[in-house]
Scaffold this active site. Structure first.
Site, PDB file in Angstrom:
ATOM      1  N   ASN A  36      37.979  -1.222 -17.515  1.00 35.25           N
ATOM      2  CA  ASN A  36      37.799  -0.284 -18.628  1.00 35.25           C
ATOM      3  C   ASN A  36      38.908  -0.548 -19.644  1.00 35.25           C
ATOM      4  O   ASN A  36      40.067  -0.222 -19.392  1.00 35.25           O
ATOM      5  CB  ASN A  36      37.876   1.156 -18.085  1.00 35.25           C
ATOM      6  CG  ASN A  36      37.849   2.190 -19.192  1.00 35.25           C
ATOM      7  OD1 ASN A  36      37.608   1.872 -20.361  1.00 35.25           O
ATOM      8  ND2 ASN A  36      38.086   3.440 -18.828  1.00 35.25           N
ATOM      9  N   HIS A  46      34.367  10.074 -17.976  1.00 33.23           N
ATOM     10  CA  HIS A  46      35.764   9.662 -17.755  1.00 33.23           C
ATOM     11  C   HIS A  46      36.683  10.845 -18.031  1.00 33.23           C
ATOM     12  O   HIS A  46      36.452  11.619 -18.957  1.00 33.23           O
ATOM     13  CB  HIS A  46      36.126   8.478 -18.654  1.00 33.23           C
ATOM     14  CG  HIS A  46      37.417   7.834 -18.244  1.00 33.23           C
ATOM     15  ND1 HIS A  46      38.639   8.389 -18.555  1.00 33.23           N
ATOM     16  CD2 HIS A  46      37.681   6.734 -17.507  1.00 33.23           C
ATOM     17  CE1 HIS A  46      39.594   7.629 -18.027  1.00 33.23           C
ATOM     18  NE2 HIS A  46      39.043   6.621 -17.391  1.00 33.23           N
ATOM     19  N   GLU A  92      38.603   8.707  -9.752  1.00 30.39           N
ATOM     20  CA  GLU A  92      39.827   8.412 -10.487  1.00 30.39           C
ATOM     21  C   GLU A  92      40.698   9.660 -10.568  1.00 30.39           C
ATOM     22  O   GLU A  92      40.483  10.523 -11.433  1.00 30.39           O
ATOM     23  CB  GLU A  92      39.494   7.955 -11.915  1.00 30.39           C
ATOM     24  CG  GLU A  92      38.614   6.731 -11.986  1.00 30.39           C
ATOM     25  CD  GLU A  92      38.772   6.023 -13.336  1.00 30.39           C
ATOM     26  OE1 GLU A  92      39.182   4.858 -13.321  1.00 30.39           O
ATOM     27  OE2 GLU A  92      38.518   6.640 -14.380  1.00 30.39           O
ATOM     28  N   GLY A 144      47.018   5.523 -15.531  1.00 31.46           N
ATOM     29  CA  GLY A 144      48.009   5.090 -16.510  1.00 31.46           C
ATOM     30  C   GLY A 144      49.430   5.511 -16.186  1.00 31.46           C
ATOM     31  O   GLY A 144      50.317   5.430 -17.020  1.00 31.46           O
ATOM     32  N   SER A 168      45.651   3.221 -11.819  1.00 31.60           N
ATOM     33  CA  SER A 168      46.779   2.298 -11.659  1.00 31.60           C
ATOM     34  C   SER A 168      46.525   1.203 -10.621  1.00 31.60           C
ATOM     35  O   SER A 168      47.456   0.798  -9.925  1.00 31.60           O
ATOM     36  CB  SER A 168      48.067   3.063 -11.329  1.00 31.60           C
ATOM     37  OG  SER A 168      48.412   3.922 -12.401  1.00 31.60           O
TER      38      SER A 168
HETATM   39  P1  13P Z   1      44.699   2.630 -15.252  1.00 33.72           P
HETATM   40  O1  13P Z   1      44.263   1.500 -14.358  1.00 33.72           O
HETATM   41  O2  13P Z   1      45.346   2.165 -16.513  1.00 33.72           O
HETATM   42  O3  13P Z   1      45.482   3.659 -14.508  1.00 33.72           O
HETATM   43  O4  13P Z   1      43.342   3.367 -15.744  1.00 33.72           O
HETATM   44  C1  13P Z   1      42.400   3.752 -14.811  1.00 33.72           C
HETATM   45  C2  13P Z   1      41.191   4.220 -15.534  1.00 33.72           C
HETATM   46  O5  13P Z   1      41.199   5.279 -16.140  1.00 33.72           O
HETATM   47  C3  13P Z   1      40.002   3.364 -15.520  1.00 33.72           C
HETATM   48  O6  13P Z   1      38.879   4.022 -16.017  1.00 33.72           O
END
Ligand code: 13P
Length: 251
Positions: free
Chosen positions: A9, A95, A167, A173, A212
């Site tokens: 993504n 999301h 998630e 992030g 992450s």
């Molecule tokens: P990160 O891998 O940057 O933590 O993001 C995960 C995410 O939200 C994928 O949709």
């Protein structure tokens, strides 16, 4: 046997130039034949990515679609039928960044899910709890409710043609990853919730972990029984790192 999948993504990242660089890197990756790989660029770059990845077995998806499936008067939105016309095969729905920052509720998420399927796109339903919800012991309740939002309006059968991504919001992030055991607990609960209504659907649906995911953490996460791959944010912007995560899913 569920086929593993790794999806990138890209969120709201990229310029024409950086997307061209990333395409170049992705084209050079040696991919395991047993793993499905997909990328979700910003809408503006979907055509560039589809053309750039022609002949490479990587699916391209969108990060969002409109609540209405077909084109019409809905300023600023993109219909699932238009995404399908552009060559997309998948779309993310629900999301957490959209749920939290744009107020997308379970009702809207279910409509987007239905719109996607009615146009032949595979929806990737994103679910996950916040840090406060986890600390309050409400993880399974929150995720269960998000899943129910779709089951109650569309029925459990729709998950025969969909993917789920767990998630945890606190892991997105932040560099914090749910431990493989923590993630497995939630994935198993999601599958059990589906199994209560339809065992075949539950057995077949792929549940990806996101939050992450890095090359260093991927293999251990993907070794868990109910983790069928990953939805990768930041690390998917680096072709080599993304490639390493894809390989981890093939082992
Ligand atoms: P990160 O891998 O940057 O933590 O993001 C995960 C995410 O939200 C994928 O949709």
């Amino acid at each position: 046997m569920r086929r593993p999948m790794v999806a990138g993504n890209w969120k709201m990242h990229g310029t024409r130039a950086s997307v061209a660089e990333l395409i170049k890197g992705l084209r050079q990756l040696a991919l395991a034949p047993g793993v499905d790989v997909a990328v979700f660029p910003p809408c503006l770059y979907i055509s560039q990515v589809i053309e750039g990845l022609a002949g490479k077995s990587m699916a391209v998806g969108a990060q969002n679609c409109a609540i209405e499936p077909f084109q019409g008067a809905l300023t600023g939105e993109i219909a699932a039928s238009q995404l399908q016309d552009a060559g997309c095969s998948l779309v993310l729905v629900g999301h957490s960044e959209r749920r939290m920052l744009l107020g997308e509720n379970d009702g809207a998420v279910a409509r987007k899910f239905a719109a996607a399927q009615s146009c032949g796109l595979t929806p990737v339903l994103c679910v996950g709890e916040t840090q406060a919800q986890r600390e309050a012991g409400k993880t399974l309740e929150v995720v269960g409710r998000q899943l129910d939002g779709v089951i109650e309006s569309l029925g459990v059968g729709v998950f025969a043609r969909a993917i789920i991504a767990y998630e945890p919001v606190w892991a997105i992030g932040t560099g914090l990853t749910a431990s493989p055991a923590e993630a497995q607990t939630v994935h198993a609960a999601v599958r059990a919730q589906l199994a209560a209504e339809n065992a075949d659907v539950a057995r077949g649906v792929r549940i990806l972990y996101g939050g992450s995911v890095k090359a260093a953490s991927a293999a251990e996460l993907f070794s868990m029984q109910d983790i069928d791959g990953g939805l990768v944010g930041g690390a998917s912007l680096n072709a080599d790192e993304f490639g390493a995560i894809c390989r981890a899913a093939g082992n």
